[in-house]
Scaffold this motif. Structure first.
Motif, mmCIF file in Angstrom:
data_model
loop_
_atom_site.group_PDB
_atom_site.id
_atom_site.type_symbol
_atom_site.label_atom_id
_atom_site.label_comp_id
_atom_site.label_asym_id
_atom_site.label_seq_id
_atom_site.Cartn_x
_atom_site.Cartn_y
_atom_site.Cartn_z
ATOM 1 N N ARG A 113 0.832 -1.203 0.000
ATOM 2 C CA ARG A 113 0.000 0.000 0.000
ATOM 3 C C ARG A 113 0.865 1.250 0.000
ATOM 4 N NH1 ARG A 113 -5.254 -0.537 3.992
ATOM 5 N NH2 ARG A 113 -6.085 -2.497 3.163
ATOM 6 N N LEU A 127 2.459 1.802 -3.434
ATOM 7 C CA LEU A 127 1.515 2.342 -4.418
ATOM 8 C C LEU A 127 1.160 3.792 -4.118
ATOM 9 C CD1 LEU A 127 -0.878 -0.676 -5.058
ATOM 10 C CD2 LEU A 127 0.792 0.315 -6.629
ATOM 11 N N ARG A 161 1.595 6.682 -6.737
ATOM 12 C CA ARG A 161 0.403 7.450 -7.108
ATOM 13 C C ARG A 161 0.625 8.951 -6.943
ATOM 14 N NH1 ARG A 161 -2.812 4.437 -4.842
ATOM 15 N NH2 ARG A 161 -3.664 3.386 -6.686
ATOM 16 N N ALA A 168 0.223 3.690 -10.877
ATOM 17 C CA ALA A 168 -0.241 3.023 -9.658
ATOM 18 C C ALA A 168 -1.532 2.253 -9.919
ATOM 19 C CB ALA A 168 -0.444 4.050 -8.545
ATOM 20 N N ILE A 213 -0.790 -0.948 -11.896
ATOM 21 C CA ILE A 213 -0.193 -1.979 -11.045
ATOM 22 C C ILE A 213 -1.276 -2.652 -10.204
ATOM 23 C CG2 ILE A 213 1.367 -2.403 -9.117
ATOM 24 C CD1 ILE A 213 3.088 -0.063 -10.195
ATOM 25 N N ALA A 214 -2.138 -1.854 -9.586
ATOM 26 C CA ALA A 214 -3.206 -2.417 -8.768
ATOM 27 C C ALA A 214 -4.180 -3.236 -9.606
ATOM 28 C CB ALA A 214 -3.953 -1.292 -8.044
ATOM 29 N N LEU A 225 -4.851 -4.497 -0.667
ATOM 30 C CA LEU A 225 -4.592 -3.134 -1.123
ATOM 31 C C LEU A 225 -5.709 -2.177 -0.730
ATOM 32 C CD1 LEU A 225 -3.088 -3.706 -4.693
ATOM 33 C CD2 LEU A 225 -1.917 -3.476 -2.486
#
Length: 473
Positions: A12, A15, A19, A26, A29-30, A472
């Motif tokens: 987290r 990211l 972000r 980001a 990727i998520a 996440l």
């Protein structure tokens, strides 16, 4: 803080940092994690690295230049890189019972290039080696390549043909290996779909190659490397094995004795992902007499070593030395054989009649489809595969007549032989419901079918969560 919370917090936070600079990256990727969690990944060359492996890559080791080898760098301040590379080498040698390991290659292709140049440098005189270093290979004509090969002693390579399951880097013209070497291919017996070692021996005796390459990217059977080494010795060739696809089966002691490349070859290359479940990268293992040349991989063909990836390799090798990895490797093969059996029982044509390793090759011509049509129809239904040539493929290497599937990734998620039979049923539903369209790429598949199979695939995976320790939010 528990391991679960530690891993979730780490990802987290990473990211959030990304972000703040570029939110689209980001988000991508998520989204990739979401997509992988929801689809049946049957790409034979893909897997899921552990959170520890992934986290080992995302750090300030990425900022270091470290050309050279352990203790002999061209940059100062590499003491921590030396530690990382030393640990990776230590684990790699112990894992594969190898006398020498080189963990700098960035990929399997890079590892193969290191091996080829090491073999050539070991065999030829210094003036010929200097000659290639003065050429711009991107501008060389076929005639200039032929002249260069002559300077190296007309080097020849004998490798598995593409349609039999070989790889581009085993001497084919679109790849640099096909320009470095005068290449001849060995294939498989049309009746069995398996290597004909007598024919391979005859070809080697006629061709007199400098290098015989074993290994594959789409051959579903074991290879007897002892016999191949005997053939190489008979003709005075260096025997090289590319074990990129099945390295995890070697590490997990599923392939031993005659089927262990480390025990039989002069030099062995691999990737560190695929069935080995590490980061994207490569490695070379060799007998001591080739180690000095292998160590020259950087700067001969490699750029500076990626210290952060070598750190992840060290973690992955350490994981593979744990007893549970041997169980994992055996389950890969069990699942692959169960998947092949499930498809065969439903009428599919499985190349060579089955599998001994992590992959299954399906001839989709029986369904009236090309590999490209089948690949996309399956993808639309939540099943990720890749099209692949089959022996004597009438559709060539682009459209193909085959689908290659593998079990390393789903085995990592915990799926077993029972689930493999369910997957065979889902694939059967898609392939029998898909009709060829107006071209080798177009097809018709009812949305109701693809939606239903996608839903069933997601439901099947619900009991086998991917990265359960990573939330996440």
């Amino acid at each position: 803080m528990s391991a679960l919370n530690a891993e979730s917090t780490a990802f987290r936070s990473a990211l959030d940092a990304v972000r703040a600079v570029e939110p689209r990256i980001a988000d991508a990727i998520a989204k990739e994690l979401t997509d992988q969690r929801e689809s049946l990944k049957l790409i034979a060359s893909e897997n899921y690295a552990s959170p520890a492996v992934l986290l080992a890559m995302g750090n300030w080791l990425s900022d270091k230049y470290a050309e050279g080898t352990i203790g002999r760098r061209f940059y100062a301040g590499c003491q921590n890189v030396d530690t990382v590379e030393s640990v990776a080498v230590e684990h790699a040698k112990a894992l594969f019972n190898a006398p020498y390991a080189y963990v700098q290659p960035h990929s399997g292709i890079d590892a193969n290039l290191v091996a080829y140049w090491a073999i050539l440098a070991d065999r030829v005189e210094a003036p010929a080696l200097a000659k290639v270093q003065k050429r711009n290979v991107n501008d060389m004509t076929d005639a200039e390549w032929a002249e260069l090969r002559a300077a190296f002693g007309n080097q020849r390579m004998l490798g598995m043909s593409l349609d039999a399951g070989g790889h581009l880097t085993h001497g084919f013209r679109p790849n640099i290996s096909g320009k470095m070497f005068d290449q001849r291919s060995y294939g498989v017996d049309p009746a069995t779909g398996q290597i004909d070692y007598a024919a391979l021996r005859t070809s080697a005796q006629e061709f007199k190659p400098l290098v015989i390459v074993g290994g594959y990217s789409a051959y579903p059977r074991k290879v007897n490397f002892r016999i191949m080494r005997e053939i190489a010795d008979e003709v005075g060739a260096t025997f090289m094995v590319d074990m990129a696809h099945f390295a995890g089966l070697v590490a997990g002691k599923v392939f031993t004795g005659d089927f262990d490349p480390i025990a039989n070859a002069h030099i062995v290359t691999t990737t560190t992902h695929k069935s080995l479940r590490g980061p994207r990268g490569g490695a070379v293992f060799c007998q001591p007499e080739l180690s000095d040349q292998v160590d020259r991989g950087c700067p001969m063909v490699l750029g500076g070593p990626l210290a952060h990836v070598m750190a992840a390799k060290a973690v992955a090798f350490a994981e593979a030395r744990r007893p549970e990895f041997a169980d994992y490797a055996q389950r890969i093969v069990d699942n692959s054989q169960a998947l092949a059996a499930g498809l065969t029982s439903r009428g599919a044509t499985v190349v060579s009649g089955g599998t001994d390793n992590h992959l299954v090759l399906i001839d989709v011509d029986k369904y009236g489809l090309t590999g490209r049509q089948a690949e996309q129809a399956l993808l639309d239904s939540g099943i990720v595969t890749n099209r692949n040539s089959i022996p004597q493929d009438p559709n060539g290497a682009w459209y193909t007549s085959g689908i290659r599937i593998g079990t390393p990734a789903l085995t990592t998620r915990g799926l077993g032989t029972g689930e493999m039979d369910q997957i065979a049923e889902l694939m059967h539903t898609v392939l029998t419901s898909t009709k060829a369209g107006a071209s080798k790429a177009k097809f018709d598949l009812a949305t109701a079918v693809s939606d239903r199979v996608s839903k069933q695939a997601t439901e099947l995976l619900a009991d086998f969560p991917l990265y359960p320790s990573v939330d996440l939010g």
